[in-house]
Motif scaffolding. Structure first.
Motif, mmCIF file in Angstrom:
data_model
loop_
_atom_site.group_PDB
_atom_site.id
_atom_site.type_symbol
_atom_site.label_atom_id
_atom_site.label_comp_id
_atom_site.label_asym_id
_atom_site.label_seq_id
_atom_site.Cartn_x
_atom_site.Cartn_y
_atom_site.Cartn_z
ATOM 1 N N TRP A 137 27.296 43.782 46.514
ATOM 2 C CA TRP A 137 26.544 44.903 45.429
ATOM 3 C C TRP A 137 26.757 44.758 44.176
ATOM 4 O O TRP A 137 28.039 44.316 43.663
ATOM 5 C CB TRP A 137 26.818 46.186 45.939
ATOM 6 C CG TRP A 137 26.492 46.475 47.372
ATOM 7 C CD1 TRP A 137 26.899 46.035 48.501
ATOM 8 C CD2 TRP A 137 25.377 47.413 47.600
ATOM 9 N NE1 TRP A 137 26.216 46.677 49.512
ATOM 10 C CE2 TRP A 137 25.162 47.353 48.866
ATOM 11 C CE3 TRP A 137 24.376 48.287 46.838
ATOM 12 C CZ2 TRP A 137 24.441 48.148 49.744
ATOM 13 C CZ3 TRP A 137 23.476 48.970 47.781
ATOM 14 C CH2 TRP A 137 23.333 48.865 49.024
ATOM 15 N N VAL A 138 25.571 44.730 43.374
ATOM 16 C CA VAL A 138 25.833 44.564 41.752
ATOM 17 C C VAL A 138 25.147 45.794 41.159
ATOM 18 O O VAL A 138 24.390 46.364 41.817
ATOM 19 C CB VAL A 138 25.111 43.128 41.435
ATOM 20 C CG1 VAL A 138 26.008 42.048 41.991
ATOM 21 C CG2 VAL A 138 23.703 42.932 41.857
ATOM 22 N N THR A 139 25.497 45.957 39.987
ATOM 23 C CA THR A 139 24.736 47.005 39.421
ATOM 24 C C THR A 139 24.561 46.540 37.961
ATOM 25 O O THR A 139 24.997 45.637 37.514
ATOM 26 C CB THR A 139 25.695 48.335 39.407
ATOM 27 O OG1 THR A 139 25.155 49.347 38.778
ATOM 28 C CG2 THR A 139 26.997 48.101 38.624
ATOM 29 N N ALA A 157 36.654 45.004 32.553
ATOM 30 C CA ALA A 157 36.912 44.920 33.946
ATOM 31 C C ALA A 157 36.901 43.634 34.473
ATOM 32 O O ALA A 157 36.247 42.767 34.009
ATOM 33 C CB ALA A 157 35.519 45.792 34.549
ATOM 34 N N PRO A 158 37.618 43.319 35.525
ATOM 35 C CA PRO A 158 37.871 42.193 36.167
ATOM 36 C C PRO A 158 36.729 41.614 36.799
ATOM 37 O O PRO A 158 35.830 42.520 37.544
ATOM 38 C CB PRO A 158 38.907 42.213 37.269
ATOM 39 C CG PRO A 158 38.781 43.885 37.576
ATOM 40 C CD PRO A 158 38.325 44.582 36.480
ATOM 41 N N ASP A 159 36.258 40.345 36.854
ATOM 42 C CA ASP A 159 35.155 39.810 37.461
ATOM 43 C C ASP A 159 35.337 39.385 38.870
ATOM 44 O O ASP A 159 35.946 38.474 39.281
ATOM 45 C CB ASP A 159 34.791 38.427 36.608
ATOM 46 C CG ASP A 159 33.432 37.839 37.086
ATOM 47 O OD1 ASP A 159 32.764 38.525 38.162
ATOM 48 O OD2 ASP A 159 32.963 36.952 36.726
ATOM 49 N N LEU A 160 35.024 40.362 39.687
ATOM 50 C CA LEU A 160 35.381 40.288 41.291
ATOM 51 C C LEU A 160 34.631 39.346 41.974
ATOM 52 O O LEU A 160 35.083 38.841 43.050
ATOM 53 C CB LEU A 160 35.200 41.793 41.888
ATOM 54 C CG LEU A 160 36.303 42.826 41.144
ATOM 55 C CD1 LEU A 160 36.118 44.108 41.866
ATOM 56 C CD2 LEU A 160 37.810 42.341 41.352
ATOM 57 N N VAL A 161 33.470 39.123 41.458
ATOM 58 C CA VAL A 161 32.432 37.956 41.992
ATOM 59 C C VAL A 161 32.622 36.573 41.595
ATOM 60 O O VAL A 161 31.875 35.621 41.872
ATOM 61 C CB VAL A 161 31.065 38.496 42.295
ATOM 62 C CG1 VAL A 161 31.075 39.808 43.223
ATOM 63 C CG2 VAL A 161 30.779 38.797 40.932
ATOM 64 N N ASP A 162 33.563 36.522 40.411
ATOM 65 C CA ASP A 162 33.743 35.185 39.830
ATOM 66 C C ASP A 162 32.333 34.562 39.430
ATOM 67 O O ASP A 162 32.112 33.222 39.398
ATOM 68 C CB ASP A 162 34.464 34.399 40.651
ATOM 69 C CG ASP A 162 35.163 33.244 39.818
ATOM 70 O OD1 ASP A 162 35.308 33.340 38.528
ATOM 71 O OD2 ASP A 162 35.235 31.985 40.317
ATOM 72 N N ARG A 163 31.347 35.277 38.816
ATOM 73 C CA ARG A 163 30.141 35.081 38.240
ATOM 74 C C ARG A 163 29.270 34.349 39.446
ATOM 75 O O ARG A 163 28.329 33.842 39.135
ATOM 76 C CB ARG A 163 30.192 34.245 37.003
ATOM 77 C CG ARG A 163 30.979 34.562 35.916
ATOM 78 C CD ARG A 163 30.696 35.906 35.465
ATOM 79 N NE ARG A 163 29.165 35.635 34.698
ATOM 80 C CZ ARG A 163 28.655 36.859 34.390
ATOM 81 N NH1 ARG A 163 29.251 37.974 34.728
ATOM 82 N NH2 ARG A 163 27.488 36.637 33.644
#
Length: 162
Positions: free
Chosen positions: A114-116, A97-103
């Motif tokens: 929001w993180v899960t 899955a793409p890292d949408l928050v760029d770590r």
């Protein structure tokens, strides 16, 4: 050597010539019986089963004593248990899955990020009401507000609500 250890030469030779204590002799005799039971089980039995076998034979010894003697002798039992539960079976052909928050897990304000995570969470509410624990948790990154999870009607999917 005696000078380095801080003992007298006579004290060392007295210790070296001293016979084994009654407890050490009893441990040696018990270790021989443990070896017999362990080898009779094809070296499968661990301390709890060896303890049960000796107890069934009328001998009374502590399980921890048997475990200590087995550990010191390098004897172990065989365990069929494997590692913990497998939560993910990854398809090697699938794209991650793409890292949408760029770590970057910092949030500028409430309800912005929001993180899960797949984690077991036991809450007092779910424990009192008999619900199962969540295995998927989510939280607002800024407010750290956990979600309330409950199990579905058919016992399959779980739903999480804020």
């Amino acid at each position: 050597m005696a000078r380095v250890l801080g003992v007298s030469r006579a004290g060392y030779y007295a210790w070296a010539a001293r016979p084994a204590s009654a407890h050490a002799e009893a441990d040696a005799a018990l270790l021989e019986r443990i070896r017999t039971v362990h080898s009779a089980s094809r070296e499968i039995y661990g301390a709890p089963r060896v303890h049960a076998e000796l107890r069934a034979g009328g001998e009374r010894h502590g399980r921890k004593r048997i475990a200590r003697l087995m550990r010191e002798a390098g004897m172990t039992g065989v365990s069929r248990r494997r590692g913990g539960p497998v939560t993910t079976r990854r398809d090697p052909k699938a794209r991650p899955a793409p890292d949408l928050v760029d770590r970057d897990f910092s949030a500028s304000g409430p309800n912005r990020l929001w993180v899960t995570d797949i984690t077991l969470i036991l809450s007092a509410k779910s424990h009192r009401q008999g619900h199962e624990a969540c295995d998927a948790s989510a939280a607002a990154r800024h407010s750290c507000q956990p979600l309330d999870c409950s199990q579905g009607v058919h016992g399959g999917a779980r739903a999480c609500f804020l």
